[in-house]
Design an enzyme around this catalytic site. Structure first.
Site, PDB file in Angstrom:
ATOM      1  N   GLY A 184       0.829  -1.200   0.000  1.00  0.00           N
ATOM      2  CA  GLY A 184       0.000   0.000   0.000  1.00  0.00           C
ATOM      3  C   GLY A 184       0.862   1.248   0.000  1.00  0.00           C
ATOM      4  O   GLY A 184       2.018   1.211   0.441  1.00  0.00           O
ATOM      5  N   GLN A 216       2.852   9.886   1.440  1.00  0.00           N
ATOM      6  CA  GLN A 216       4.205   9.323   1.448  1.00  0.00           C
ATOM      7  C   GLN A 216       5.033   9.780   0.256  1.00  0.00           C
ATOM      8  O   GLN A 216       6.258   9.675   0.288  1.00  0.00           O
ATOM      9  CB  GLN A 216       4.145   7.787   1.457  1.00  0.00           C
ATOM     10  CG  GLN A 216       3.536   7.223   2.728  1.00  0.00           C
ATOM     11  CD  GLN A 216       3.413   5.714   2.630  1.00  0.00           C
ATOM     12  OE1 GLN A 216       2.422   5.208   2.129  1.00  0.00           O
ATOM     13  NE2 GLN A 216       4.433   4.995   3.085  1.00  0.00           N
ATOM     14  N   CYS A 253       6.128  -0.389   6.819  1.00  0.00           N
ATOM     15  CA  CYS A 253       5.727   0.806   6.083  1.00  0.00           C
ATOM     16  C   CYS A 253       6.877   1.237   5.199  1.00  0.00           C
ATOM     17  O   CYS A 253       8.022   1.232   5.646  1.00  0.00           O
ATOM     18  CB  CYS A 253       5.386   1.916   7.089  1.00  0.00           C
ATOM     19  SG  CYS A 253       4.914   3.472   6.323  1.00  0.00           S
ATOM     20  N   LEU A 254       6.576   1.605   3.955  1.00  0.00           N
ATOM     21  CA  LEU A 254       7.631   2.043   3.039  1.00  0.00           C
ATOM     22  C   LEU A 254       8.318   3.316   3.553  1.00  0.00           C
ATOM     23  O   LEU A 254       9.439   3.606   3.149  1.00  0.00           O
ATOM     24  CB  LEU A 254       7.059   2.277   1.633  1.00  0.00           C
ATOM     25  CG  LEU A 254       6.553   1.013   0.928  1.00  0.00           C
ATOM     26  CD1 LEU A 254       5.905   1.373  -0.406  1.00  0.00           C
ATOM     27  CD2 LEU A 254       7.676   0.001   0.726  1.00  0.00           C
ATOM     28  N   HIS A 267      -4.112   1.410   7.858  1.00  0.00           N
ATOM     29  CA  HIS A 267      -2.737   1.922   7.896  1.00  0.00           C
ATOM     30  C   HIS A 267      -2.570   3.089   6.909  1.00  0.00           C
ATOM     31  O   HIS A 267      -2.048   4.142   7.258  1.00  0.00           O
ATOM     32  CB  HIS A 267      -1.771   0.763   7.560  1.00  0.00           C
ATOM     33  CG  HIS A 267      -0.333   1.155   7.426  1.00  0.00           C
ATOM     34  ND1 HIS A 267       0.652   0.677   8.259  1.00  0.00           N
ATOM     35  CD2 HIS A 267       0.293   1.973   6.539  1.00  0.00           C
ATOM     36  CE1 HIS A 267       1.822   1.201   7.899  1.00  0.00           C
ATOM     37  NE2 HIS A 267       1.626   1.987   6.848  1.00  0.00           N
ATOM     38  N   GLU A 268      -3.056   2.876   5.674  1.00  0.00           N
ATOM     39  CA  GLU A 268      -2.890   3.920   4.649  1.00  0.00           C
ATOM     40  C   GLU A 268      -3.756   5.137   4.962  1.00  0.00           C
ATOM     41  O   GLU A 268      -3.343   6.273   4.713  1.00  0.00           O
ATOM     42  CB  GLU A 268      -3.226   3.384   3.250  1.00  0.00           C
ATOM     43  CG  GLU A 268      -2.392   2.191   2.772  1.00  0.00           C
ATOM     44  CD  GLU A 268      -0.890   2.386   2.917  1.00  0.00           C
ATOM     45  OE1 GLU A 268      -0.418   3.537   2.851  1.00  0.00           O
ATOM     46  OE2 GLU A 268      -0.188   1.375   3.117  1.00  0.00           O
ATOM     47  N   HIS A 309      -2.021   7.489   7.234  1.00  0.00           N
ATOM     48  CA  HIS A 309      -1.066   8.387   6.554  1.00  0.00           C
ATOM     49  C   HIS A 309      -1.749   9.680   6.132  1.00  0.00           C
ATOM     50  O   HIS A 309      -1.161  10.756   6.210  1.00  0.00           O
ATOM     51  CB  HIS A 309      -0.498   7.712   5.295  1.00  0.00           C
ATOM     52  CG  HIS A 309       0.635   6.767   5.558  1.00  0.00           C
ATOM     53  ND1 HIS A 309       1.815   7.149   6.152  1.00  0.00           N
ATOM     54  CD2 HIS A 309       0.774   5.449   5.280  1.00  0.00           C
ATOM     55  CE1 HIS A 309       2.636   6.104   6.226  1.00  0.00           C
ATOM     56  NE2 HIS A 309       2.019   5.055   5.707  1.00  0.00           N
TER      57      HIS A 309
HETATM   58 NI    NI Z   1       2.825   3.155   5.594  1.00  0.00          NI
END
Ligand code: NI
Length: 168
Positions: free
Chosen positions: A46, A51, A91-92, A133-134, A137
């Site tokens: 995701g 991000q 997480c990226l 989670h997304e 963000h």
């Molecule tokens: Ni993330």
């Protein structure tokens, strides 16, 4: 198509609260396609617009094993949630760290697609976790915010050190 730069914790831009998407135009579709490319390349399941330093309410995801079920959620809302589950999350924007986070187990989501069409659907398991989670963000929130100060500070200093090594 272009790969986008992913911001890393503790970059303060990750704390920006995203604004609603109002224009479903070619520019938006280009961003969606660049975000998918960036997410698949990373690789991740995701990616939220926050991000990649674009502060609009947009996320892309693909939780399938074959990586062939791209899903784009615009202006997503969780309209029902129940249950609890705990899963390891990564997480990226927090590369290399995985920690347990407690989330709702089942959610019902309303979102728009890239043409602005509204739909509602239910999600559970990893799909529900990924959406929550997304969506965090988009509120400027990261999974490390659920951890103890001690753990979060440890992750922060490791990432800051790595970033210094890369640039220095
Ligand atoms: Ni993330």
């Amino acid at each position: 198509m272009a790969l986008l730069n992913i911001l890393h914790f503790p970059d303060s831009r990750l704390r920006t609260v995203a604004k609603a998407v109002t224009e479903f135009d070619a520019e938006l579709k280009q961003l969606v396609s660049d975000m998918f490319e960036t997410m698949y390349e990373a690789p991740g399941i995701g990616l939220a617009a926050t991000q990649v330093d674009r502060h609009i309410r947009l996320l892309v995801m693909d939780v399938s094993e074959a990586r062939n079920q791209p899903r784009c959620l615009i202006n997503p809302e969780i309209i029902e949630s129940d249950g609890e589950e705990e899963m390891d999350e990564g997480c990226l924007s927090v590369p290399g760290f995985y920690e347990k986070v407690r989330r709702a187990e089942h959610i019902r989501v309303r979102a728009q697609n890239q043409d602005g069409e509204v739909s509602e659907f239910e999600a559970e398991g990893i799909e529900a976790v990924c959406i929550q989670h997304e969506m965090d963000h988009l509120e400027g929130k990261l999974f490390v915010d659920y951890l103890s100060n001690l753990k979060r500070n440890r992750i922060r200093s490791k990432l800051v050190k790595q970033q210094k090594q890369k640039t220095g």
